[in-house]
Write an enzyme that holds these catalytic residues in place. Structure first.
Site, PDB file in Angstrom:
ATOM      1  N   HIS A   1      -3.429  -8.416  -1.253  1.00 19.53           N
ATOM      2  CA  HIS A   1      -2.998  -7.463  -0.224  1.00 19.53           C
ATOM      3  C   HIS A   1      -3.220  -8.024   1.183  1.00 19.53           C
ATOM      4  CE1 HIS A   1      -1.904  -3.989  -2.596  1.00 19.53           C
ATOM      5  NE2 HIS A   1      -3.024  -4.078  -3.297  1.00 19.53           N
TER       6      HIS A   1
ATOM      7  N   SER B   1      -2.563   0.014  -9.742  1.00 21.99           N
ATOM      8  CA  SER B   1      -3.615  -0.243 -10.726  1.00 21.99           C
ATOM      9  C   SER B   1      -3.923   0.985 -11.584  1.00 21.99           C
ATOM     10  CB  SER B   1      -4.892  -0.693 -10.027  1.00 21.99           C
ATOM     11  OG  SER B   1      -4.667  -1.926  -9.410  1.00 21.99           O
TER      12      SER B   1
END
Ligand code: MG
Ligand code: ZN
Length: 368
Positions: free
Chosen positions: A260, A81
């Site tokens: 995740h 990210s």
């Protein structure tokens, strides 16, 4: 001879008027509001889940201009990210983990907030994780590692950001170095609200910060309220008071975490929450025509898919197509291209397939 001279003068006059017309057009170019909504880890399957698990037509359907972006960063094909948001915020790709710095020498790269603020734009950030987390951080901070969140918090204090709403309070008032950054934010013009998200009579001369106590807000499945759509609306109420345009980044931060963890219910609820924030942005843009709304993702997380309930390998008739069985291929990110949806002035320029950092250049070319 005479005729050619006449033609020559006419041509000169035409050029003069064309140049003048263009100059007036540029002078009168109205401010362009830009709302960039990032679903962290929101690939096409994540986004698609809104079509099968929500109770209304997703606001994604209101976009007519659609593209795909390649999210790779400089040192790995699969980004994180930090590098993903840096590409959006600065127009330059960098290495995994970097926030607003060059992959060559970790020097600062000017970001969109730093470009627009001196032009009179107001800027805002909304997220459901800490404002010091990678995605929002790339819009104000410059640091070699996303893990240095206390330093990132310090950079927010002196940044050009005018409005923020997120979690992450401990990085400001419960720090390892003992500093309390809240009074510093206040000294820098921020009216701070701790723990509660309440709408105010915003004054354009002030800046506003909302900080929720934990490092990350509760998950939607754990009862998080309407923070994301509500904070988006509040940011728009404040930022739109400015007649010189604004830039707002809204992040659906926890779609990524659900990927995740390979938790499909968590993921779907986070996408539906993000979709509501997109709805707020579109509602605003409907009334304020000069607003460009961009929805995209920094990368895909989990290799998520909405496959049919599995049967056996060799029997095509054994799969149950009446049941969607969401599943994941990894606990990490993937290299899948991610969608970009745009609506509003010049939205068509965001169509096509291109690299994530091009998004920045497309936005800047509309403003400058
Ligand atoms: Mg993020
Ligand atoms: Zn992630």
């Amino acid at each position: 001879m005479k005729a050619s001279r006449y033609l020559f003068i006419t041509a000169i006059l035409m050029l003069f008027f064309l140049a003048k017309a263009e100059a007036t057009q540029n002078e009168n170019k109205p401010p362009l509001n830009v709302i960039l909504l990032i679903g962290d880890g929101m690939g096409l399957s994540q986004l698609s889940s809104a079509y099968y698990y929500g109770d209304q037509e997703p606001s994604f359907s209101k976009f007519n201009h659609i593209g795909l972006i390649n999210t790779s960063c400089t040192n790995t094909k699969i980004t994180d990210s930090a590098a993903g948001a840096t590409a959006f915020a600065t127009g330059q790709r960098t290495y995994k983990g970097a926030i607003g710095v060059s992959p060559i020498d970790t020097s600062a790269i000017t970001n969109i907030v730093e470009i627009l603020s001196p032009l009179g734009y107001k800027t805002g950030l909304v997220a459901t994780y800490s404002v010091t987390h990678a995605t929002p951080a790339a819009f104000y901070a410059h640091i070699d590692s996303r893990d240095k969140q206390e330093e990132i918090a310090e950079q927010l204090v002196t940044s050009d950001v005018d409005f923020f709403a997120s979690s992450g309070l401990p990085y400001f008032n419960d720090r390892k170095d003992g500093k309390n950054l809240i009074p510093l934010l206040e000294a820098n013009g921020f009216e701070m609200e701790i723990q509660t998200l309440i709408a105010k009579q915003y004054k354009p001369s002030k800046k506003y910060g909302y900080l929720m106590p934990p490092e990350s807000m509760p998950k939607k499945v754990e009862g998080r309220d309407n923070f994301l759509p509500d904070a988006t609306k509040m940011a728009l109420d404040y930022l739109s008071q400015n007649k010189h345009g604004f830039f707002l980044m809204v992040e659906g931060s926890q779609i990524d975490a659900a990927g995740h963890k390979n938790k499909s219910q968590m993921l779907i609820q986070e996408v539906l929450d993000f979709e509501k924030a997109v709805g707020e942005a579109l509602e605003f843009a409907k009334k304020n025509k000069n607003t460009l709304v961009i929805v995209t993702a920094d990368h895909e997380t989990g290799g998520f898919t909405l496959g049919a309930k599995n049967g056996t390998k060799d029997d095509y008739d054994s799969h149950d197509y009446s049941i969607i069985e969401p599943s994941f291929a990894t606990y990490g990110h993937s290299a899948t291209l991610v969608p970009v949806f745009t609506s509003g002035p010049h939205a068509e320029q965001f169509q096509g397939i291109y690299n994530n950092n091009e998004l920045f250049h497309k936005i800047i070319s509309l403003i400058k």
